[in-house]
Scaffold this active site. Structure first.
Site, PDB file in Angstrom:
ATOM      1  N   GLU A   1      -1.219   6.002  -4.602  1.00  0.00           N
ATOM      2  CA  GLU A   1      -1.440   4.891  -3.637  1.00  0.00           C
ATOM      3  C   GLU A   1      -2.828   4.199  -3.964  1.00  0.00           C
ATOM      4  O   GLU A   1      -3.745   4.336  -3.283  1.00  0.00           O
ATOM      5  CB  GLU A   1      -1.723   5.594  -2.216  1.00  0.00           C
ATOM      6  CG  GLU A   1      -0.374   6.060  -1.641  1.00  0.00           C
ATOM      7  CD  GLU A   1      -0.083   6.453  -0.328  1.00  0.00           C
ATOM      8  OE1 GLU A   1      -1.304   6.484   0.552  1.00  0.00           O
ATOM      9  OE2 GLU A   1       0.951   6.692   0.191  1.00  0.00           O
TER      10      GLU A   1
ATOM     11  N   GLU B   1       7.274   9.719  -2.006  1.00  0.00           N
ATOM     12  CA  GLU B   1       6.950  10.368  -0.630  1.00  0.00           C
ATOM     13  C   GLU B   1       7.637   9.380   0.545  1.00  0.00           C
ATOM     14  O   GLU B   1       7.648   8.495   0.308  1.00  0.00           O
ATOM     15  CB  GLU B   1       5.464   9.818  -0.455  1.00  0.00           C
ATOM     16  CG  GLU B   1       4.347  10.695  -1.350  1.00  0.00           C
ATOM     17  CD  GLU B   1       2.883  10.350  -0.893  1.00  0.00           C
ATOM     18  OE1 GLU B   1       2.546  10.234   0.190  1.00  0.00           O
ATOM     19  OE2 GLU B   1       1.971  10.777  -1.709  1.00  0.00           O
TER      20      GLU B   1
HETATM   21  O1  AHR Z   1       1.682  12.857   2.518  1.00  0.00           O
HETATM   22  C1  AHR Z   1       0.452  12.578   3.264  1.00  0.00           C
HETATM   23  C2  AHR Z   1      -0.249  11.455   2.747  1.00  0.00           C
HETATM   24  O2  AHR Z   1       0.477  10.151   2.856  1.00  0.00           O
HETATM   25  C3  AHR Z   1      -0.381  11.254   1.114  1.00  0.00           C
HETATM   26  O3  AHR Z   1      -1.516  12.157   0.766  1.00  0.00           O
HETATM   27  C4  AHR Z   1      -0.587  10.021   0.921  1.00  0.00           C
HETATM   28  O4  AHR Z   1      -0.122   9.601  -0.407  1.00  0.00           O
HETATM   29  C5  AHR Z   1       0.230   9.171   1.868  1.00  0.00           C
HETATM   30  O5  AHR Z   1      -0.523   7.998   2.621  1.00  0.00           O
END
Ligand code: AHR
Length: 519
Positions: free
Chosen positions: A203, A324
């Site tokens: 991110e 994710e």
């Molecule tokens: O999964 C929680 C958070 O969500 C992670 O650390 C990040 O990559 C995303 O914003």
């Protein structure tokens, strides 16, 4: 005469409502049809779609996996056995670590060597707690070996250096004599681990440095260059990708980064209302509908990213890695807001079932995905509390779907009714089919909380004569498993339906996931 009339009246009185009830029951069922072409499959569904993500966040690593060698909780070199056994039962293919946002402030050298000598740091993203670095590279790779899962290590681009990442790869993968390989040996590991998958930051549009896509893409080229291949280990590097519908990010990556330097490009998609997440249990139907609706949206988001990727890479050499995904609700009352602990219900099982069905369908480009996050955080498969462990409904989906791993995707045509709520609607059914060793796996989700689906499956291209099925359902949409009642939502044998002349006729109950194995 009087008596006859009385009987007539009473019969009308009894029969009419019964008939009405019957007709409304009939109306209260969707009609659905699936056509599967069992001889036309070409695309393999990578098992890595069924992957996981575990971060130094809340009680995911500490408590979730790591309890330390001196713990009373049964463990192997500090890693709890119950969690490892449970994940192995799903054939867990990979594990992404150490973050998430944590990755871009993690300095790997703090997590090697004698544990008592490791420096501490503040986990600024997640609760401001002190990280003692007792779980580092060796412990993570030991965990992956115990799980028989491929590690995915995410390097630090946001606050690290090219040299730091380059040395991490050398430490983990180099077999010869070198400063980093020698250091690894000093710390007790002779052979390199041969880690193939490396994320280059996380991110980086947000917690990983608030960079512009142009800036990150140039940095990626630099970091990825010095993450070297050693011996037979050919690295598969994953570029930090877009947030949900930031198609420009994908465009800039595909345009700026040479494709031979990027095995995959990531995408993060959480199923949530960021402005009003709502509770994980005790939710009203409008919230249920909203989450299911948002979950269905993942298809459009992925397809739009794929369209951008296709423009630059029509051969589909670069994988789309949804590293994710999952639900994100308000934390459970009384828990640390920075620990992201939420309950997991039948609703989450549907989100998992629908998402995985879509990933299967788009597996030509989607070759890896990682649910956030395996234990105790967000849409977890497992919850632990001290020595206790419970498996969530999401866990059971991963276990029920494991037959899709590395199977051949079968083309599937679905006609379904709709779940309607306050003037809006979503498809009642989501489905996916694959084939492995001659047997067909069909996973079907019915999200409608009230209406069953009368399903006819037309199986073409292969003679079938036999099937078995399991169902995951419960009385309530927010049904969940607890330490005291771990079997509230567990798969059951589903002895329903009829298969003849290559047609399977079956009722998919309201609010359920059914997985069929057809031979
Ligand atoms: O999964 C929680 C958070 O969500 C992670 O650390 C990040 O990559 C995303 O914003």
């Amino acid at each position: 005469m009087k008596q006859k009339e009385f009987i007539k009246k009473i019969s009308l009185f009894l029969i009419l409502p019964a008939a009405l009830l019957l007709s409304s029951t009939v109306l209260a069922q969707h009609e659905a049809r699936i056509v599967i072409n069992a001889d036309l499959g070409e695309q393999q569904i990578s098992r890595h779609i069924y992957g996981h993500f575990s971060e130094h966040l809340g009680e995911c690593i500490y408590g979730g996996y790591w309890v330390g060698e001196d713990s009373d909780i049964p463990n192997t070199r500090g890693i709890r056995n119950d969690v490892v056994d449970a994940l192995k039962a799903t054939n867990i293919p990979n594990l992404r670590w150490p973050g998430g946002c944590f990755a871009d402030e993690y300095h790997w050298m703090d997590g090697i060597g004698p544990r008592e000598e490791r420096p501490t740091m503040i986990n600024t993203h997640w609760g401001g707690v002190t990280e003692d670095n007792s779980f580092g590279t060796h412990e993570f790779l030991d965990l992956c070996e115990q799980l028989d899962a491929e590690p995915i290590i995410v390097g630090n681009v946001g606050s690290g250096t090219v040299e730091e990442l380059s040395k991490w790869v050398e430490y983990v993968n180099f077999d010869g004599v070198s400063p980093m390989a020698n250091l690894r040996r000093e710390h007790g590991r002779e052979d390199p681990w041969g880690v193939v998958y490396w994320g280059i930051g996380n991110e980086n549009w947000g917690c990983g440095g608030h960079m512009t896509p142009e800036h990150y893409a140039i940095l990626y080229r630099n970091y990825a260059t010095y993450a070297r291949n050693y011996g037979d280990t050919r690295l598969r590097k994953i570029a930090g990708g877009a947030n949900v519908n930031d198609y420009n990010w994908t465009e800039v990556m595909m345009r700026t980064i040479p494709h031979w330097l990027m095995w995959g490009l990531s995408l993060h998609h959480y199923t949530t209302d960021w402005y009003n997440k709502g509770p994980a249990t005790g939710f009203p139907e409008y919230r249920y509908f909203d989450i299911i609706n948002r979950c269905y949206d993942i298809e459009h988001v992925i397809r739009r990213h794929m369209t951008v990727m296709d423009r630059y890479d029509p051969q589909k050499n670069v994988a789309l890695v949804v590293d994710e995904w999952g639900t994100w609700y308000d934390v459970e009352p009384g828990t640390n807001p920075g620990f992201l602990f939420q309950q997991n219900t039948l609703r989450d099982a549907f989100v998992a079932g629908i998402s995985l069905n879509y990933f299967n369908e788009m597996s030509e480009r989607v070759r890896m995905a990682n649910i956030a996050q395996t234990v105790n955080v967000l849409q977890a498969l497992i919850h632990t509390e001290d020595e206790k462990m419970v498996l969530t409904p999401t866990y059971h989906i991963f276990e029920m779907y494991k037959g899709h791993h590395d199977a051949t995707l079968l083309p599937l045509h679905l006609e379904t009714g709709y779940y309607e709520f306050e003037g809006e609607s979503v498809p009642a059914l989501s489905a996916s089919a694959s084939k492995k060793d001659g047997r067909i796996l069909l996973s079907v989700v019915n999200v409608d909380p009230r209406q069953d689906s009368e399903l006819m499956v037309d199986l073409r291209g292969q003679d079938v004569s036999d099937f078995s099925a399991r169902i995951l359902t419960a009385d309530e949409l927010d049904a969940h498993n607890t330490y005291d009642n771990p079997d509230e939502v567990v798969p059951q044998e589903f002895n329903s339906g009829r298969l003849s002349n290559n047609e399977l006729r079956v009722t998919i109950p309201a609010k359920s996931v059914v997985v069929f194995e057809i031979n």
